[in-house]
Design a protein around this motif. Structure first.
Motif, short mmCIF file in Angstrom:
data_model
loop_
_atom_site.label_atom_id
_atom_site.label_comp_id
_atom_site.label_asym_id
_atom_site.label_seq_id
_atom_site.Cartn_x
_atom_site.Cartn_y
_atom_site.Cartn_z
N ALA A 91 -2.85 -6.66 1.67
CA ALA A 91 -3.86 -5.83 1.00
C ALA A 91 -3.35 -4.49 0.50
N SER A 92 -2.29 -3.96 1.08
CA SER A 92 -1.78 -2.63 0.68
C SER A 92 -0.40 -2.42 1.28
N GLY A 93 0.24 -1.35 0.86
CA GLY A 93 1.53 -1.00 1.46
C GLY A 93 1.37 -0.59 2.91
N THR A 94 0.26 0.05 3.22
CA THR A 94 -0.01 0.47 4.59
C THR A 94 -0.14 -0.75 5.49
N GLU A 95 -0.88 -1.75 4.99
CA GLU A 95 -1.03 -3.01 5.74
C GLU A 95 0.33 -3.68 5.90
N ALA A 96 1.13 -3.64 4.83
CA ALA A 96 2.46 -4.25 4.86
C ALA A 96 3.31 -3.61 5.96
N LEU A 97 3.22 -2.28 6.10
CA LEU A 97 4.00 -1.60 7.13
C LEU A 97 3.57 -2.04 8.52
N TRP A 98 2.27 -2.14 8.71
CA TRP A 98 1.76 -2.58 10.03
C TRP A 98 2.25 -4.01 10.33
N PHE A 117 9.49 13.12 6.57
CA PHE A 117 9.33 13.49 5.16
C PHE A 117 9.00 12.24 4.36
N SER A 118 7.75 11.82 4.48
CA SER A 118 7.30 10.61 3.80
C SER A 118 5.80 10.68 3.65
N PHE A 119 5.26 9.64 2.99
CA PHE A 119 3.81 9.51 2.94
C PHE A 119 3.29 9.19 4.35
N PHE A 120 2.08 9.63 4.62
CA PHE A 120 1.47 9.51 5.95
C PHE A 120 1.56 8.10 6.54
N ALA A 121 1.42 7.07 5.68
CA ALA A 121 1.35 5.69 6.18
C ALA A 121 2.62 5.28 6.92
N SER A 122 3.77 5.87 6.58
CA SER A 122 5.01 5.49 7.28
C SER A 122 4.84 5.73 8.78
N ALA A 123 4.11 6.76 9.15
CA ALA A 123 3.91 7.06 10.57
C ALA A 123 2.60 6.50 11.10
N GLU A 197 12.32 -1.61 7.00
CA GLU A 197 12.39 -0.76 5.81
C GLU A 197 11.00 -0.40 5.30
N ASP A 198 10.78 0.88 5.05
CA ASP A 198 9.63 1.26 4.23
C ASP A 198 10.15 1.33 2.80
N ALA A 199 9.95 0.23 2.08
CA ALA A 199 10.45 0.11 0.71
C ALA A 199 9.32 0.31 -0.30
N PHE A 221 6.46 -3.22 1.07
CA PHE A 221 6.35 -2.69 -0.30
C PHE A 221 4.88 -2.36 -0.59
N SER A 222 4.69 -1.35 -1.41
CA SER A 222 3.34 -1.00 -1.87
C SER A 222 3.24 -1.29 -3.37
N PHE A 223 2.08 -1.79 -3.77
CA PHE A 223 1.81 -1.96 -5.20
C PHE A 223 0.67 -1.05 -5.65
N TYR A 224 0.53 0.07 -4.96
CA TYR A 224 -0.45 1.09 -5.33
C TYR A 224 -0.26 1.41 -6.83
N PRO A 225 -1.35 1.72 -7.55
CA PRO A 225 -1.23 1.84 -9.01
C PRO A 225 -0.16 2.78 -9.56
N ASP A 234 -5.52 -1.89 -4.85
CA ASP A 234 -4.57 -1.86 -3.74
C ASP A 234 -3.94 -3.23 -3.52
N ALA A 235 -2.65 -3.23 -3.18
CA ALA A 235 -1.95 -4.46 -2.80
C ALA A 235 -0.60 -4.08 -2.21
N GLY A 236 -0.03 -4.99 -1.45
CA GLY A 236 1.30 -4.75 -0.87
C GLY A 236 1.95 -6.08 -0.51
N TYR A 363 5.76 15.92 -3.46
CA TYR A 363 5.87 14.84 -2.47
C TYR A 363 6.92 15.26 -1.46
N TYR A 364 6.60 15.93 -0.34
CA TYR A 364 5.29 16.08 0.26
C TYR A 364 5.16 17.52 0.73
N PRO A 365 3.99 18.12 0.64
CA PRO A 365 3.89 19.56 0.94
C PRO A 365 3.92 19.89 2.43
C1 PLP Z 1 6.66 5.72 1.44
C2 PLP Z 1 5.31 5.07 1.43
N1 PLP Z 1 4.95 4.31 2.48
C3 PLP Z 1 3.76 3.69 2.50
C4 PLP Z 1 2.87 3.79 1.46
C5 PLP Z 1 1.54 3.15 1.59
O1 PLP Z 1 1.24 2.27 0.55
P1 PLP Z 1 -0.27 2.00 0.10
O2 PLP Z 1 -0.78 3.23 -0.56
O3 PLP Z 1 -0.15 0.83 -0.83
O4 PLP Z 1 -1.05 1.65 1.32
C6 PLP Z 1 3.23 4.55 0.33
C7 PLP Z 1 2.38 4.66 -0.87
O5 PLP Z 1 1.41 5.20 -1.05
C8 PLP Z 1 4.47 5.22 0.33
O6 PLP Z 1 4.84 5.97 -0.71
#
Ligand code: PLP
Length: 420
Positions: A91-98, A117-123, A197-199, A221-225, A234-236, A363-365
């Motif tokens: 469903a999303s990159g976040t779901e893919a990470l989980w 130093f990444s988007f929140f979803a990595s953690a 990998e968070d790709a 992987f994330s396929f966010y727009p 959303d997709a991953g 990316y990212y403050p």
């Molecule tokens: C490094 C990183 N990890 C995870 C995500 C999460 O992906 P999504 O937004 O598709 O859930 C993103 C994208 O937003 C990202 O840039």
């Protein structure tokens, strides 16, 4: 600051003038842009509109909206692109990470080392798997998770129940996967750790000729727009070369269910929509070309920055230059999800660019270890100085395949004007 470049904004506003015999006639160069967006998806859509609409109609005609043949076809195509044996749409990159973490064996009570130093979803995906994120600093050149710092952490204070290391291929450049492989091998006798990998930002990227997504045990992987390969929502997807992990992820994305209405473990609804898969398959045919164009734009930015004198020339003090570029690893084939510069006057520069209608983003403050939600980890400002400094200095500039050279010139000339 020597700009070395003319100002197209001023040129663009010029109206034809009467000339003296020795002056070349002035023209209005219509191709000079007056604004540059950070990303313009409409230009991409203009080029693929018919194919996208046919693909969406195909799904509507099939009346099969979740998983099914479109998702299965996309899974095969992404597996082929990355070089991983299997891919599982979700469903999303976040779901893919989980999914990637749980399939790699991460469970409640474990620790996972990752970058701050990444988007929140990595953690947050680590937390959702029941584990504790252990933030380690980044490499000052690439801003990817610093393998040397991870090695030091393992030697001095190895986190309890360490199960995985999650490097992020930030901005489209792979983290140092040779070094992470070495860490796994060197410690194999003492403990087992999986590289996940968070790709999300790195579809089509490579490390030593191997695709992102085939470098760790599992990869997300994330396929966010806004991503290089993006859905219309959303997709991953998760990749792995271990079929048993792929099967586990297929169950997990569907309520932990091996067959309808029978549940062996807790999963969620993490399935991919068929319409997203159909759109992604149209775009997948273009991704190699789009990534190549991003690399060309990055080379144009590099060249114009060097010509402008904004970045250091060979032999001069790089740290004193007003604009600094990130390092490029020779082993990495970068896909420039973002083109990022560093500058000490970042916030002023951003305001200046915004006034000129030039898009930019940070990316990212705020690094993850300083986010209020992670205060329970007990880290404070100063603990991860490299990423904290990066958070004050990074600025992403317009980057998308359809960007024109004139637009890139305008961005660099505007930055030169700011420093003039
Ligand atoms: C490094 C990183 N990890 C995870 C995500 C999460 O992906 P999504 O937004 O598709 O859930 C993103 C994208 O937003 C990202 O840039």
């Amino acid at each position: 600051m020597k700009s070395g470049l003319s100002s197209p904004r001023k040129t663009a506003r010029k109206t034809p003038q009467k000339t003296t015999p020795n002056t070349a006639p002035q023209t209005v160069p219509l191709s000079v842009p007056l604004a540059v967006p950070l990303l313009d998806l409409r230009r991409q859509y203009d080029g693929i509109r018919e194919d996208v609409l046919v693909a969406i109609a195909r799904v509507c005609d099939s009346q099969s909206f979740i998983l099914g043949p479109e998702v299965e076809a996309l899974e095969r195509e992404i597996a082929a692109l990355t070089g991983a044996a299997c891919a599982v749409g979700c469903a999303s990159g976040t779901e893919a990470l989980w999914l990637a973490l749980v399939a790699a064996g991460v469970k409640p009570g474990d620790s996972v080392i990752t970058t701050a130093f990444s988007f929140f979803a990595s953690a947050s995906a680590i937390v959702r798997a029941g584990a504790t994120p252990v933030f380690v600093d980044v490499d000052p050149g690439t801003l990817n998770l610093d393998a040397a710092a991870v090695g030091r952490r393992l030697r001095t204070k190895r986190p309890e129940n360490l199960r995985a290391i999650l490097p992020v291929h930030l901005y489209g450049q792979c983290a140092d996967m040779d070094a992470f492989d070495r860490i796994v091998k060197e410690n194999a006798k003492e403990f087992e750790v999986a590289i996940v990998e968070d790709a999300a930002q790195a579809i089509g990227a490579e490390w030593n000729g191997r695709g992102a997504g085939s470098l760790g045990v599992t990869a997300a992987f994330s396929f966010y727009p806004t991503k290089n390969l993006s859905a219309y929502g959303d997709a991953g997807i998760v990749t792995t070369s271990r079929p048993e992990m792929a099967e586990h992820m297929r169950r997990l994305r569907n309520h932990g269910s091996p067959r309808r209405y029978y549940h062996d473990e807790f999963g969620w609804n993490g399935r991919m929509d068929a319409i997203q898969a159909a759109v992604l398959r149209v775009k997948l045919a273009h991704i190699a070309d789009w990534n190549q164009r991003r690399r060309q734009h990055a080379a144009t930015y590099d060249r114009l920055f060097a010509n402008s004198g904004l970045t250091a020339n060979h032999g001069s003090d790089e740290s004193a230059a007003p604009v600094r570029l990130l390092s490029r690893s020779p082993q990495a084939k970068h896909v420039f999800h973002q083109y990022v510069i560093r500058t000490q006057r970042r916030d002023e520069l951003r305001k200046f660019l915004t006034e000129r209608k030039i898009g930019s983003e940070i990316y990212y403050p705020l690094p993850l270890h300083l986010q209020p939600v992670f205060s329970y980890l007990g880290l404070k400002a100063g603990d991860l100085p490299v990423c904290e400094q990066a958070a004050r200095e990074v600025l992403a500039l317009p980057m998308f395949p359809e960007l024109t050279e004139a637009e890139i010139r305008l961005v660099v000339e505007s930055i030169a004007d700011f420093y003039a």
